[in-house]
Design a protein around this motif. Structure first.
Motif, mmCIF file in Angstrom:
data_model
loop_
_atom_site.group_PDB
_atom_site.id
_atom_site.type_symbol
_atom_site.label_atom_id
_atom_site.label_comp_id
_atom_site.label_asym_id
_atom_site.label_seq_id
_atom_site.Cartn_x
_atom_site.Cartn_y
_atom_site.Cartn_z
ATOM 1 N N TRP A 44 0.682 -2.785 5.120
ATOM 2 C CA TRP A 44 0.158 -2.275 4.073
ATOM 3 C C TRP A 44 -0.674 -0.841 4.135
ATOM 4 C CZ3 TRP A 44 -4.408 -1.081 1.199
ATOM 5 C CH2 TRP A 44 -4.614 -1.203 -0.083
ATOM 6 N N LEU A 45 -1.486 -0.860 5.095
ATOM 7 C CA LEU A 45 -2.119 0.623 5.363
ATOM 8 C C LEU A 45 -1.265 1.826 5.519
ATOM 9 C CD1 LEU A 45 -5.381 -0.669 7.301
ATOM 10 C CD2 LEU A 45 -5.285 0.250 4.946
ATOM 11 N N VAL A 46 -0.124 1.270 6.321
ATOM 12 C CA VAL A 46 0.936 2.356 6.611
ATOM 13 C C VAL A 46 1.622 2.785 5.350
ATOM 14 C CG1 VAL A 46 3.093 2.958 7.613
ATOM 15 C CG2 VAL A 46 1.484 1.566 8.860
ATOM 16 N N ARG A 47 1.664 2.097 4.659
ATOM 17 C CA ARG A 47 2.132 2.369 3.051
ATOM 18 C C ARG A 47 1.157 3.152 2.471
ATOM 19 N NH1 ARG A 47 4.230 -2.796 3.608
ATOM 20 N NH2 ARG A 47 2.799 -3.918 1.881
ATOM 21 N N GLN A 48 -0.053 2.876 2.633
ATOM 22 C CA GLN A 48 -1.024 3.278 1.839
ATOM 23 C C GLN A 48 -1.194 4.913 2.221
ATOM 24 O OE1 GLN A 48 -2.827 2.755 -0.858
ATOM 25 N NE2 GLN A 48 -5.013 2.733 -0.391
ATOM 26 N N LYS A 49 -1.059 5.121 3.458
ATOM 27 C CA LYS A 49 -1.057 6.463 4.042
ATOM 28 C C LYS A 49 0.140 7.027 3.555
ATOM 29 C CE LYS A 49 -3.262 4.999 8.308
ATOM 30 N NZ LYS A 49 -3.087 5.119 9.726
ATOM 31 N N ARG A 50 1.388 6.620 3.150
ATOM 32 C CA ARG A 50 2.479 7.460 2.734
ATOM 33 C C ARG A 50 2.079 7.742 1.275
ATOM 34 N NH1 ARG A 50 6.890 3.214 5.163
ATOM 35 N NH2 ARG A 50 6.586 4.397 7.327
ATOM 36 N N TYR A 51 1.636 6.714 0.470
ATOM 37 C CA TYR A 51 1.099 6.790 -1.004
ATOM 38 C C TYR A 51 0.222 8.047 -1.129
ATOM 39 C CZ TYR A 51 4.028 3.203 -2.758
ATOM 40 O OH TYR A 51 4.893 2.145 -3.376
ATOM 41 N N LEU A 52 -0.864 8.221 -0.109
ATOM 42 C CA LEU A 52 -1.787 8.927 -0.290
ATOM 43 C C LEU A 52 -1.032 10.354 -0.251
ATOM 44 C CD1 LEU A 52 -4.740 10.268 -0.318
ATOM 45 C CD2 LEU A 52 -4.792 9.728 2.034
ATOM 46 N N ASP A 53 -0.150 10.769 0.718
ATOM 47 C CA ASP A 53 0.528 12.007 0.916
ATOM 48 C C ASP A 53 1.249 12.178 -0.602
ATOM 49 O OD1 ASP A 53 -0.306 12.303 3.565
ATOM 50 O OD2 ASP A 53 1.715 11.252 4.359
#
Length: 237
Positions: free
Chosen positions: A20-29
Motif C-alpha cells: 500500500w505504501l508503494v502505491r501511496q508513493k506513486r499517488y504522491l507523484d
C-alpha cells in the motif's frame, strides 16, 4: 481457533501495508504533478485522481477493519509501524483534526464561504473526537486499577506466548475487545467522513494539494521512523 492465526493476520496486514505504501508513493507523484496543471480544463482529471486516492485509503481501512475484527489490540500498538508512527496514533489511526492543520498549511486560497464551512466542520469534528475520547476513557475506567495500555500489553504478551488467540473470549478481555472494536470502528468512520466532507468544501485543485500534503506527512514520518530505528540498531539499543 488456531492461536497462530493472530500472527498470520498481523503478517498479512504488514505485507499489505508495505504494498500500500508503494502505491501511496506513486499517488504522491501524481498529486504533485497535478498541482502544476491546475487549469480549469483539468478539473475532471483532478476529480478522477481524487477518487482514486480516496479509494486507495478506503482499501486501507477495509483491510485494517478485517484485522481489527480478529485482534483489535494490534491496532493500538501496530507491529508494522515504527515507534515514531505509533506516537501519532489516536484510537488506532490519525486524529481527524490533523487534516485541518494540513489544510491550513497547504491551501491559502479558500473563499469566505469555504472558510466558514470549514470552520463549522472543525467544530463538529472536535465534538466527535471528544465523544470518542470520552468513550475510550469510560472503557479504561471500567478496567479498574490496570490502565488500558497495561491491559493491552498484558494481552499482547500472552498472545505472543500462544496462550490467547484473537478469537479468545475471556470475560474481561472479551468485553474489552468488543468495546474497543466499536470505538475503533467509530473513529475510522469519523476519519473517513471528515475527509469526504472536506472534499465537498474544497475545489478539486485545493483537494489535490491537501491529499499531497497528507501523503507527504505520512511518508516523511515513516521514513524518519525507519531512520531512527536503524540508528538505534547500529548503536546496540
Amino acid at each position: 481457533m488456531d492461536p497462530n492465526n493472530g500472527n498470520l493476520n498481523a503478517f498479512s496486514f504488514e505485507s499489505f501495508f508495505e504494498a500500500w505504501l508503494v502505491r501511496q508513493k506513486r499517488y504522491l507523484d501524481e498529486l504533485l504533478s497535478a498541482q502544476h496543471s491546475s487549469h480549469e480544463a483539468r478539473q475532471d482529471d483532478h476529480r478522477e485522481l481524487i477518487n482514486r486516492v480516496l479509494y486507495h485509503y478506503q482499501q486501507y481501512y477495509e483491510e485494517k477493519s478485517r484485522v481489527a475484527k480478529w485482534d483489535v489490540f494490534l491496532m493500538f500498538s501496530p507491529p508494522w509501524f515504527t515507534d515514531l508512527e505509533r506516537a501519532f496514533l489516536w484510537i488506532a489511526g490519525f486524529k481527524p483534526n490533523l487534516l485541518f492543520r494540513l489544510i491550513s498549511s497547504s491551501v491559502n486560497d479558500m473563499t469566505e464561504d469555504q472558510s466558514q464551512r470549514m470552520d463549522r466542520l472543525v467544530v463538529e469534528t472536535r465534538m466527535e473526537e471528544k465523544a470518542l475520547n470520552d468513550e475510550l476513557a469510560k472503557i479504561q475506567e471500567s478496567l479498574g486499577a490496570p490502565s488500558l495500555v497495561n491491559a493491552i500489553k498484558s494481552y499482547g504478551s500472552t498472545a505472543r506466548d500462544g496462550e490467547t488467540a484473537g478469537g479468545g473470549d475471556d470475560s474481561v478481555i472479551g468485553g474489552l475487545r468488543r468495546a474497543l472494536e466499536k470505538v475503533v470502528a467509530n473513529a475510522d468512520m469519523l476519519r473517513a467522513t471528515t475527509a469526504e466532507k472536506v472534499a465537498l468544501i474544497l475545489t478539486p485543485a485545493q483537494m489535490v494539494k491537501v491529499l499531497a500534503a497528507v501523503a507527504q506527512l505520512q511518508l516523511k514520518v515513516r521514513s524518519l521512523g525507519l531512520q531512527r530505528y536503524a540508528e538505534r540498531q547500529n548503536v546496540g539499543y
